[in-house]
Design an enzyme around this catalytic site. Structure first.
Site, PDB file in Angstrom:
ATOM      1  N   THR A  94      45.735  38.396  57.527  1.00 52.72           N
ATOM      2  CA  THR A  94      46.016  39.824  58.223  1.00 52.72           C
ATOM      3  C   THR A  94      45.167  40.654  57.436  1.00 52.72           C
ATOM      4  OG1 THR A  94      48.162  38.798  58.662  1.00 52.72           O
ATOM      5  CG2 THR A  94      47.800  41.326  58.913  1.00 52.72           C
ATOM      6  N   ILE A  96      43.457  51.437  59.138  1.00 51.59           N
ATOM      7  CA  ILE A  96      43.974  52.791  59.141  1.00 51.59           C
ATOM      8  C   ILE A  96      45.012  52.983  58.038  1.00 51.59           C
ATOM      9  CG2 ILE A  96      45.107  54.522  60.786  1.00 51.59           C
ATOM     10  CD1 ILE A  96      44.255  53.128  63.011  1.00 51.59           C
ATOM     11  N   HIS A 127      48.172  55.121  57.711  1.00 53.57           N
ATOM     12  CA  HIS A 127      48.666  55.775  58.515  1.00 53.57           C
ATOM     13  C   HIS A 127      49.168  57.049  58.035  1.00 53.57           C
ATOM     14  CE1 HIS A 127      48.328  53.185  61.906  1.00 53.57           C
ATOM     15  NE2 HIS A 127      48.384  52.243  61.248  1.00 53.57           N
ATOM     16  N   VAL A 134      50.431  25.872  48.813  1.00 51.68           N
ATOM     17  CA  VAL A 134      51.787  25.588  48.124  1.00 51.68           C
ATOM     18  C   VAL A 134      52.466  24.469  48.834  1.00 51.68           C
ATOM     19  CG1 VAL A 134      54.041  26.695  47.935  1.00 51.68           C
ATOM     20  CG2 VAL A 134      51.993  27.939  47.399  1.00 51.68           C
ATOM     21  N   LYS A 143      51.103  50.549  69.249  1.00 49.41           N
ATOM     22  CA  LYS A 143      50.566  52.000  69.168  1.00 49.41           C
ATOM     23  C   LYS A 143      49.401  52.318  70.260  1.00 49.41           C
ATOM     24  CE  LYS A 143      51.361  52.832  64.400  1.00 49.41           C
ATOM     25  NZ  LYS A 143      51.998  51.264  63.933  1.00 49.41           N
ATOM     26  N   SER A 146      51.599  46.372  61.095  1.00 51.01           N
ATOM     27  CA  SER A 146      51.264  47.745  60.851  1.00 51.01           C
ATOM     28  C   SER A 146      52.640  48.581  60.519  1.00 51.01           C
ATOM     29  CB  SER A 146      50.973  48.583  62.126  1.00 51.01           C
ATOM     30  OG  SER A 146      50.406  49.680  61.851  1.00 51.01           O
ATOM     31  N   CYS A 198      20.047  40.346  53.345  1.00 48.91           N
ATOM     32  CA  CYS A 198      20.468  40.801  54.647  1.00 48.91           C
ATOM     33  C   CYS A 198      19.623  42.362  54.860  1.00 48.91           C
ATOM     34  CB  CYS A 198      22.060  41.112  54.762  1.00 48.91           C
ATOM     35  SG  CYS A 198      22.618  41.735  55.945  1.00 48.91           S
ATOM     36  N   CYS A 207      19.922  44.229  57.660  1.00 48.16           N
ATOM     37  CA  CYS A 207      20.618  45.344  58.174  1.00 48.16           C
ATOM     38  C   CYS A 207      21.661  46.057  57.260  1.00 48.16           C
ATOM     39  CB  CYS A 207      21.656  44.577  59.283  1.00 48.16           C
ATOM     40  SG  CYS A 207      20.906  43.621  60.649  1.00 48.16           S
ATOM     41  N   CYS A 213      23.017  43.015  63.103  1.00 45.09           N
ATOM     42  CA  CYS A 213      22.287  41.524  63.979  1.00 45.09           C
ATOM     43  C   CYS A 213      23.410  40.359  63.570  1.00 45.09           C
ATOM     44  CB  CYS A 213      21.214  40.821  63.288  1.00 45.09           C
ATOM     45  SG  CYS A 213      21.132  40.325  61.666  1.00 45.09           S
TER      46      CYS A 213
END
Lengths: 52, 428
Positions: free
Chosen positions: B3, B10, B12, B135, B213, B301, B364, B366, B401
């Site tokens: 996650t 954000i 919050h 585990v 949200k 969240s 890289c 970019c 890219c």
């Protein structure tokens, strides 16, 4: 207190190891808990799969 | 990271969660703690504030409710902006907007950067990491945690912290605690390149519904723009694919706020899973069934914001249970942050090149990532062992890219040079 250098190591678990606390989960919550626990004099703390 | 590597990034303010819930408490406290972490760990944050935008008259009542809720939660400096003030601040907003709740204490952060900064500092202070291990069992003797069995051995321990995200229910079950029910909720996103990063100045939320949200529009700390997420319950913890329907949903939602949002600058799409608890609050506390098992689950969240406060709470739970917590005299709260090669000025780049000629090889284009940075990513306290891990540490392959001209051979060569067999596994 811990022995040895303060750097990452992949712990060899072919023999049993011991930790005061084991953290399962290497997301931001696991990392935050690990960091908070590192303020204290614990023999070891672990967590798993910090990497993707 | 699961996650933690695919969310909105954000920080919050804390007006959304119901007063008295763990979400509200840890959100507001975590928001404050990030200001300390920013200074100590060099985490890249931008305190750009957030706006909850009212598009319909009914929404104005919700804004007043959120204002009251935020004040009750202890969120400072909330205020409701009129339409004129709002359009002065965000000229690209739909001209039909009616007002917005302004939260100046909200911010944005790279979730990778925050996680890695915390982890690196923990390792620097003595925490050991087990990489890429499964585990298999949590050992319980006489009703108390006794150890953890992984696919590589056994760790004896009196305490297990269950911070396993979408797997928290499974980990609890391994210890015989079947009480943790986690629903997996997928959220899909679109990411735009940096040419659209100034489309909005703050994080924009629509007026929320009970389940979400809503579709958010916001800049990232690296100057991109993102829109998302939607909310779709799924069964499989590996279900992070994006869908045409999901893309349509978030584009439609975003255009309610920014009608002229073009899609020509979209560089990628991705999805992440949130771990949703049955009672819609974080599960923070000791197991009722197994002593020594501490849950930190159901972290949806505002989990990213709340994480430092959750950590404080877990330590207090351990203390209350009798774990001896004497201060570590060698604890160093500060992490030496590193400027990326891209962020360095010309003089600093010259110095970097003299110190390590591998800075002369751009891997890289970019994101202007050098081979030296790839090597460093494989050497840092929480080293990269996969291509995805290299990406989140260096941003190689995360530019416009998206790795199309990433010098994979050089990444591979760099990994071999330092003795790692980097696996070229990319996220789906």
């Amino acid at each position: 207190m811990r022995d040895g250098p303060l750097n990452v190591e992949e712990i060899d678990l072919t023999n049993e190891a011991r930790a005061d606390v084991v953290i399962i989960g290497g997301g931001v919550v696991g990392a935050a808990i690990a960091r908070e626990l590192s303020r204290y004099n614990l023999s070891m703390s672990y967590w798993k799969n910090i990497l993707t | 990271m699961g996650t933690s590597k695919a969310n909105s990034g954000i920080l919050h303010a804390g007006f959304d969660a119901a007063p008295g819930t763990k979400k509200a408490l840890f959100n507001v406290r975590g928001n404050v703690l990030y200001r300390q972490l920013e200074a100590e760990l060099g985490i890249r944050l931008k305190w750009i504030g957030s706006l909850v935008v009212a598009l319909e008259h009914d929404n104005l009542r919700v804004l007043e409710e959120l204002l009251c809720r935020g004040k009750e939660n202890g969120v400072p400096r909330l205020e409701i902006l009129s339409r004129d003030g709002l359009l002065d601040r965000e000229p690209n907003l739909a001209h039909g907007v009616l007002g917005a709740l302004w939260s100046p204490t909200a911010g944005i952060v790279s979730p990778f950067d925050a996680t890695l900064a915390l982890a690196e500092n923990a390792v620097h202070n003595g925490v050991k990491v087990l990489l890429e291990q499964e585990v298999e069992q949590v050992l319980v003797e006489q009703g108390r945690v006794a150890g953890v069995v992984t696919d590589r051995g056994i760790i004896e321990t009196p305490y297990v912290i269950n911070a396993a995200g979408v797997h928290a229910g499974s980990v609890a079950a391994l210890a015989g605690d079947e009480s943790i029910a986690i629903t997996l909720r997928k959220g899909e996103y679109l990411l735009f390149d940096t040419s659209r990063g100034d489309c909005v100045r703050s994080v924009l939320f629509p007026t929320p519904t009970k389940v979400s949200k809503g579709i958010v529009i916001g800049p990232t700390v690296h100057g991109n723009l993102f829109i998302g997420p939607n909310a779709l319950d799924v069964a499989c913890p590996d279900d992070v694919g994006t869908t045409a329907g999901g893309m349509s949903e978030i584009i439609e939602g975003a255009r309610k706020l920014i009608p002229n949002l073009g899609l020509g600058s979209v560089i990628t799409q991705f999805a992440g899973l949130r771990a949703v608890a049955a009672h819609d609050d974080f599960i923070i506390g000791p197991s009722s069934f197994v002593r020594g098992l501490i849950h930190a689950g159901g972290i949806q969240s505002p989990g990213l914001t709340a994480a430092p406060a959750i950590a404080e709470a877990v330590v207090e739970i351990l203390r209350d249970d009798g774990l001896s917590l004497t201060p570590n005299p060698r604890f160093v709260p500060v992490r030496q942050s590193r400027l990326s090669f891209k962020e360095q000025n010309y003089t600093t780049r010259q110095r970097s090149f003299r110190l390590n000629p591998l800075h002369g090889r751009i891997v890289c284009r970019c994101e202007t990532v050098t081979e030296a940075e790839i090597v460093e990513a494989i050497h840092v306290p929480c080293p990269a062992h996969t291509l995805d891990a290299v990406k989140v540490r260096t941003r190689a392959g995360m530019g416009r890219c998206q790795g199309g001209v990433l010098r994979s051979a050089r990444v591979s060569a760099a990994s071999k040079r330092v003795g790692h067999a980097t696996k070229f596994r990319t996220q789906g």
